[in-house]
Scaffold this motif. Structure first.
Motif, mmCIF file in Angstrom:
data_model
loop_
_atom_site.group_PDB
_atom_site.id
_atom_site.type_symbol
_atom_site.label_atom_id
_atom_site.label_comp_id
_atom_site.label_asym_id
_atom_site.label_seq_id
_atom_site.Cartn_x
_atom_site.Cartn_y
_atom_site.Cartn_z
ATOM 1 N N PRO A 68 8.038 -8.074 -4.660
ATOM 2 C CA PRO A 68 7.983 -6.648 -4.299
ATOM 3 C C PRO A 68 6.579 -6.155 -3.959
ATOM 4 C CG PRO A 68 9.369 -6.976 -6.238
ATOM 5 C CD PRO A 68 8.686 -8.287 -5.973
ATOM 6 N N GLU A 69 5.564 -6.629 -4.696
ATOM 7 C CA GLU A 69 4.212 -6.153 -4.406
ATOM 8 C C GLU A 69 3.739 -6.625 -3.040
ATOM 9 O OE1 GLU A 69 3.877 -9.904 -6.942
ATOM 10 O OE2 GLU A 69 5.111 -8.094 -6.840
ATOM 11 N N ARG A 70 4.195 -7.788 -2.624
ATOM 12 C CA ARG A 70 3.801 -8.266 -1.297
ATOM 13 C C ARG A 70 4.540 -7.489 -0.205
ATOM 14 N NH1 ARG A 70 0.470 -11.783 -0.275
ATOM 15 N NH2 ARG A 70 0.517 -12.630 -2.382
ATOM 16 N N VAL A 71 5.789 -7.116 -0.465
ATOM 17 C CA VAL A 71 6.513 -6.279 0.488
ATOM 18 C C VAL A 71 5.772 -4.960 0.692
ATOM 19 C CG1 VAL A 71 8.647 -4.990 0.898
ATOM 20 C CG2 VAL A 71 8.756 -7.310 -0.024
ATOM 21 N N ALA A 72 5.285 -4.381 -0.416
ATOM 22 C CA ALA A 72 4.539 -3.118 -0.303
ATOM 23 C C ALA A 72 3.271 -3.305 0.519
ATOM 24 C CB ALA A 72 4.197 -2.599 -1.705
ATOM 25 N N GLU A 73 2.571 -4.422 0.308
ATOM 26 C CA GLU A 73 1.361 -4.700 1.075
ATOM 27 C C GLU A 73 1.690 -4.836 2.565
ATOM 28 O OE1 GLU A 73 -0.285 -8.218 -0.565
ATOM 29 O OE2 GLU A 73 -0.744 -7.331 -2.521
ATOM 30 N N LEU A 74 2.774 -5.525 2.869
ATOM 31 C CA LEU A 74 3.153 -5.730 4.258
ATOM 32 C C LEU A 74 3.539 -4.414 4.926
ATOM 33 C CD1 LEU A 74 5.218 -9.001 3.804
ATOM 34 C CD2 LEU A 74 3.094 -8.788 5.084
ATOM 35 N N ARG A 75 4.220 -3.547 4.190
ATOM 36 C CA ARG A 75 4.591 -2.255 4.770
ATOM 37 C C ARG A 75 3.355 -1.404 5.041
ATOM 38 N NH1 ARG A 75 9.934 -1.526 0.956
ATOM 39 N NH2 ARG A 75 11.419 -2.391 2.430
ATOM 40 N N ARG A 76 2.394 -1.450 4.108
ATOM 41 C CA ARG A 76 1.151 -0.711 4.357
ATOM 42 C C ARG A 76 0.435 -1.251 5.578
ATOM 43 N NH1 ARG A 76 0.878 -0.822 -1.398
ATOM 44 N NH2 ARG A 76 -0.419 -2.703 -1.341
ATOM 45 N N GLU A 77 0.438 -2.573 5.731
ATOM 46 C CA GLU A 77 -0.207 -3.175 6.898
ATOM 47 C C GLU A 77 0.535 -2.801 8.171
ATOM 48 O OE1 GLU A 77 -2.853 -5.571 9.182
ATOM 49 O OE2 GLU A 77 -2.964 -4.512 7.272
ATOM 50 N N ALA A 78 1.859 -2.702 8.105
ATOM 51 C CA ALA A 78 2.630 -2.301 9.286
ATOM 52 C C ALA A 78 2.274 -0.886 9.715
ATOM 53 C CB ALA A 78 4.131 -2.405 8.982
ATOM 54 N N VAL A 79 2.120 0.009 8.739
ATOM 55 C CA VAL A 79 1.724 1.385 9.052
ATOM 56 C C VAL A 79 0.331 1.406 9.662
ATOM 57 C CG1 VAL A 79 1.168 3.626 8.041
ATOM 58 C CG2 VAL A 79 3.227 2.405 7.308
ATOM 59 N N ARG A 80 -0.575 0.609 9.085
ATOM 60 C CA ARG A 80 -1.947 0.577 9.612
ATOM 61 C C ARG A 80 -1.960 0.079 11.052
ATOM 62 N NH1 ARG A 80 -5.997 -2.466 10.913
ATOM 63 N NH2 ARG A 80 -4.781 -4.386 10.631
ATOM 64 N N ARG A 81 -1.225 -0.985 11.336
ATOM 65 C CA ARG A 81 -1.213 -1.545 12.684
ATOM 66 C C ARG A 81 -0.575 -0.561 13.668
ATOM 67 N NH1 ARG A 81 -1.254 -7.726 13.024
ATOM 68 N NH2 ARG A 81 -2.165 -8.372 11.039
ATOM 69 N N ALA A 82 0.470 0.132 13.221
ATOM 70 C CA ALA A 82 1.107 1.107 14.097
ATOM 71 C C ALA A 82 0.147 2.245 14.424
ATOM 72 C CB ALA A 82 2.375 1.645 13.438
ATOM 73 N N ALA A 83 -0.635 2.660 13.424
ATOM 74 C CA ALA A 83 -1.595 3.736 13.646
ATOM 75 C C ALA A 83 -2.671 3.314 14.636
ATOM 76 C CB ALA A 83 -2.223 4.162 12.322
ATOM 77 N N VAL A 84 -3.124 2.074 14.514
ATOM 78 C CA VAL A 84 -4.161 1.575 15.426
ATOM 79 C C VAL A 84 -3.637 1.496 16.849
ATOM 80 C CG1 VAL A 84 -5.549 -0.450 16.011
ATOM 81 C CG2 VAL A 84 -5.419 0.329 13.634
ATOM 82 N N SER A 85 -2.357 1.076 16.992
ATOM 83 C CA SER A 85 -1.793 0.909 18.335
ATOM 84 C C SER A 85 -1.242 2.203 18.904
ATOM 85 C CB SER A 85 -0.676 -0.139 18.300
ATOM 86 O OG SER A 85 0.418 0.334 17.528
ATOM 87 N N GLY A 86 -1.118 3.229 18.037
ATOM 88 C CA GLY A 86 -0.549 4.486 18.496
ATOM 89 C C GLY A 86 0.953 4.508 18.493
ATOM 90 N N ALA A 87 1.584 3.459 17.896
ATOM 91 C CA ALA A 87 3.046 3.412 17.845
ATOM 92 C C ALA A 87 3.564 4.327 16.753
ATOM 93 C CB ALA A 87 3.515 1.978 17.597
ATOM 94 N N SER A 88 4.845 4.683 16.842
ATOM 95 C CA SER A 88 5.466 5.540 15.838
ATOM 96 C C SER A 88 5.622 4.802 14.529
ATOM 97 C CB SER A 88 6.843 6.008 16.327
ATOM 98 O OG SER A 88 7.540 6.651 15.280
ATOM 99 N N THR A 89 5.426 5.491 13.404
ATOM 100 C CA THR A 89 5.653 4.903 12.086
ATOM 101 C C THR A 89 6.944 5.424 11.476
ATOM 102 O OG1 THR A 89 4.386 6.664 11.022
ATOM 103 C CG2 THR A 89 3.191 4.671 11.661
ATOM 104 N N ASP A 90 7.791 6.107 12.274
ATOM 105 C CA ASP A 90 9.021 6.682 11.744
ATOM 106 C C ASP A 90 10.157 5.682 11.673
ATOM 107 O OD1 ASP A 90 7.752 9.116 11.571
ATOM 108 O OD2 ASP A 90 8.364 9.732 13.595
#
Length: 243
Positions: free
Chosen positions: A212-234
């Protein structure tokens, strides 16, 4: 059969070589079920050397996986030997220069390949397939059985190792066996190497991760990458814990 995974397998009820593989068999079966007809299952696995009950021996993980996936009806294909460059090319286990009790060094891992049934078929001049073509030099290098120019990923200490591999491994496999716009599933998401590689290459990536802790890390990284690329995080996260 690597000590770094003992605690995880014991938590899942597996304490022997066969019990460990019985657990993994469930993952291979689920992955095979998820594949489209003609889809490819790629398994990166190494054999192990370990002393159990006073006996030092080889534990042939790749052979056990070949048998179990074959029983699912998947068609085995020629596999890749990933020969990892090492800083100690003359390292070996044994008794100096005296025969016969030394051991051959395990410096290769296997990338086992299986196809789900017959060859995949595409419409003539399919645009996604044409866009996914590789160059001649890529074809010649990637479809050689021995990969000897990809260095392994540093794992850290025994408490923080993740089984991560370098991005070049999933990048090659994704380009070899999928087309742009298709979906790549990684049932052992870990640090997300395969999922991120799929995204970079214009594929959809789905990762399954048991910690579970790694899933949380991966989700945070997904949000970060989406923010950098300008993609939606919804959109729903493609990173899932197993049910």
């Amino acid at each position: 059969m690597l000590p770094q995974w003992d605690a995880l397998f014991e938590r899942l009820g597996a304490r022997t070589y066969e019990e460990m593989h019985d657990l993994l068999d469930g993952a291979w079966a689920a992955a095979a079920k998820a594949l489209v007809p003609g889809g490819i299952l790629a398994i990166n696995i190494g054999d192990s050397l370990r002393r159990v009950d006073g006996e030092f021996r080889l534990w042939p993980n790749h052979a056990r996986v070949l048998e179990s996936v074959g029983r699912l009806g998947m068609r085995p294909l020629p596999y890749v030997l990933w020969k990892k460059p090492t800083n100690k090319p003359n390292a070996f286990l044994g008794s100096g220069f005296l025969p016969p009790n030394a051991y051959v060094t395990l410096d290769c891992e296997f990338i086992l390949l299986f196809r789900n049934g017959e060859l995949r078929r595409y419409p003539p001049k399919d645009p996604a397939r044409a866009e996914s073509a590789f160059r001649r030099e890529e074809r010649d290098r990637w479809f050689s059985q021995v990969w000897d120019n990809i260095r392994g990923t540093r794992q850290g200490d025994t408490t923080s190792r993740t089984g991560a591999f370098p991005p070049e491994v999933p990048e090659r496999l994704i380009r070899m066996y999928s087309c742009r716009g298709e979906t790549v599933l990684d049932p052992f998401a870990g640090t997300g190497t395969t999922v991120w590689a799929a995204a970079r290459l214009g594929r959809n990536g789905i990762g399954v991760e048991i910690e579970p802790e790694r899933v949380a890390e991966l989700r945070r990284e997904a949000v970060r990458r989406a923010a950098v690329s300008g993609a939606s995080t919804d959109a729903p996260s493609p990173l899932r814990s197993p049910a």
